[in-house]
Scaffold this active site. Structure first.
Site, PDB file in Angstrom:
ATOM      1  N   ASP A 250       0.836  -1.202   0.000  1.00 22.80           N
ATOM      2  CA  ASP A 250       0.000   0.000   0.000  1.00 22.80           C
ATOM      3  C   ASP A 250       0.869   1.249   0.000  1.00 22.80           C
ATOM      4  OD1 ASP A 250       0.707   0.481   2.769  1.00 22.80           O
ATOM      5  OD2 ASP A 250      -0.742  -1.079   3.288  1.00 22.80           O
ATOM      6  N   LYS A 272      -4.920   2.259   0.143  1.00 22.07           N
ATOM      7  CA  LYS A 272      -4.884   2.677   1.536  1.00 22.07           C
ATOM      8  C   LYS A 272      -4.629   4.164   1.679  1.00 22.07           C
ATOM      9  CE  LYS A 272      -5.623  -1.253   3.701  1.00 22.07           C
ATOM     10  NZ  LYS A 272      -6.773  -1.466   4.575  1.00 22.07           N
ATOM     11  N   GLY A 304       5.628   0.359   8.595  1.00 22.19           N
ATOM     12  CA  GLY A 304       5.683   0.262  10.047  1.00 22.19           C
ATOM     13  C   GLY A 304       5.627  -1.164  10.524  1.00 22.19           C
ATOM     14  N   ALA A 334       6.255   3.324  13.258  1.00 24.58           N
ATOM     15  CA  ALA A 334       6.567   4.727  12.972  1.00 24.58           C
ATOM     16  C   ALA A 334       6.869   5.512  14.239  1.00 24.58           C
ATOM     17  CB  ALA A 334       5.408   5.365  12.213  1.00 24.58           C
TER      18      ALA A 334
END
Length: 475
Positions: A250, A272, A304, A334
């Site tokens: 994504d 996304k 992430g 993140a």
């Protein structure tokens, strides 16, 4: 090619090392790993080498200066002294006797050189610069360390154990090669890497029984790609990225990371972007099942960590319901990666004793969060996906007890060359963002730890402490 790469069997063979210092010890330890018998010639030896002599019965020491007769019946010789004349004498005598000789840090006196070694016994990888730059060879070896996990040694042992059975099952060499390529890059290898020995053995036995190109159901790799910098990928993530048949990704996966996926893998983009998903989540779940049932190795690559606001749990629930094998590879989330690159510690003894992660998605122009819990003192708040809702976020935190002057920061595309850090307060941050348009993904950090950004920022990015016209961004 200046040198022919060869692997020499010196097990139980007599080898000569001239020298008794630190360099000699390094070479002796290497010869010990190859199960050689080692004869050391040196008038004096270091304490470390003395201890090594006591520990190993295959090392002998002759306390003399080098003579050519020390080379008698030796398989190879290594000169490891700091005396150039001695090293030259060892080289000349060994060449005359037809014995391979290595003189440390002097390629001109060598008939063989020692490479930088990656040991995954019985798999051995040797990297050499031909003696021109040993440091470069070591750097290349360190890169290979990331690509070749230690479990490859166990994988090679499995292959050796089943080699005769595979040869009996497949008459033609081409079929054997195809079989081993599938085994060594697929679920069998992953079972070995994960320590699932019985499952690996059962899988290999079943594949041999079938003896066709039809293999059991594929597998899904749910992999966290980290916050953006490819150097933050885990070893396991990199390995699985190289063996996937299909990658589903994504917007949060950076182009630099996507470039590291196996080049001939089919790529499927599932969007996304807020309110603009190319595929809804249920369709993504169904796609993973469909591809795995076709026998494919499917890489589900997520920015992430897949279990932190990544909906990874929903995806593997669906896989589990359909009995699809899967693996989950954590990634640096993140909050951790971006804060580190921004020089903002999420906890600090003087500023924050706790940290909380929340998502800032707007729904009907509101954010449904436990505001009283978020407004506690001495706490860092990290907000994912909060760019569009930043005004509501700051308003609610102030309304529930945080000071308007509480430091706050927003980081654009953290850990990448496009990283940009804006700092202010809960009161000023919405206006700062309004005046300085940002590109997602972004991360918002609220708390006194933001004060440390200017002092601790280390990554080469755009850093902009800002406030309103009435004063600085924060006290």
């Amino acid at each position: 090619m200046d040198y022919l790469p060869v692997f020499l069997n010196i097990k139980q063979r007599d080898c000569l090392v001239v020298g008794g210092g630190e360099i000699a010890v390094r070479k002796i330890r290497l010869l010990l790993r190859a199960h050689a018998r080692i004869h050391v010639v040196s008038p004096a030896i270091s304490e470390e080498l003395s201890n090594l002599l006591l520990q190993s019965p295959v090392i002998t020491h002759t306390a003399e200066s080098f003579r050519p007769d020390h080379l008698q019946d030796r398989a190879l010789a290594i000169a490891a002294t700091n005396d150039h004349e001695v090293n030259r004498a060892v080289s000349a005598a060994a060449r005359k006797a037809g014995i391979p000789v290595n003189v440390v840090d002097n390629p001109d006196l060598c008939t063989f050189i020692m490479p930088s070694i990656l040991d995954r016994s019985p798999i051995i990888v040797a990297v050499s610069s031909g003696g021109t730059s040993p440091i470069l060879a070591r750097l290349l070896r360190s890169r290979l360390e990331a690509l070749i996990p230690s479990a490859y040694g166990r994988l090679a042992e499995y292959a050796a154990r089943f080699r005769d059975k595979v040869r009996q099952r497949f008459i033609h060499q081409e079929n054997r090669r195809f079989f081993w390529e599938r085994m060594l890059q697929g679920p069998f290898a992953e079972m070995v890497f994960a320590g699932r020995d019985q499952a690996a053995q059962d899988y290999l036995s079943e594949a041999l029984e079938n003896s066709t190109d039809q293999f059991p159901t594929g597998e899904v790799y749910l992999v966290g790609a980290g916050p953006g910098d490819p150097d933050l990928l885990t070893f396991r993530a990199m390995r699985l990225m190289q063996q996937a048949d299909v990658v589903i990704y994504d917007r949060l996966v950076s182009p630099a990371i996507l470039d590291m996926v196996r080049q001939d893998a089919t790529r499927i983009y599932v969007g996304k972007v807020r309110n603009q998903h190319t595929l809804p989540q249920t369709s993504i779940n169904e796609l993973l099942v469909k591809l795995a049932q076709e026998g494919k190795h499917v890489l589900r690559l997520k920015g992430g960590d897949p279990f932190i606001f990544g909906r990874g749990g929903e995806e593997i629930e669906t896989l589990s319901q359909h009995h699809i094998p899967f693996q989950v590879v954590p990634g640096i989330t993140a909050a951790s990666g971006v804060a580190s690159y921004a020089g903002i510690p999420l906890t600090h003894r003087d500023h924050a004793q706790s940290c909380v992660f929340v998502t800032g998605h707007l729904k009907d122009n509101t954010i449904q969060l436990d505001w009283p819990a978020l407004a506690r003192p001495n706490q860092t708040i990290v907000v994912y996906m909060g760019l569009l809702g930043v005004t509501e976020l700051c308003r609610q935190l102030i309304a529930h007890g945080l000071q308007a002057t509480t430091p706050a920061a927003i980081v654009q595309q953290g850990t990448t060359p496009n990283q940009r850090v804006l700092t202010g307060t809960l009161e000023t941050l919405p206006d700062i963002i309004q005046q300085n348009p940002l590109k997602p993904p972004t991360l918002i950090i609220v708390g006194n730890v933001v004060k440390l950004h200017q002092k601790l920022a280390w990554f080469n990015s755009t850093s902009e402490p800002m406030g309103t016209s009435s004063g600085p961004g924060y006290p």
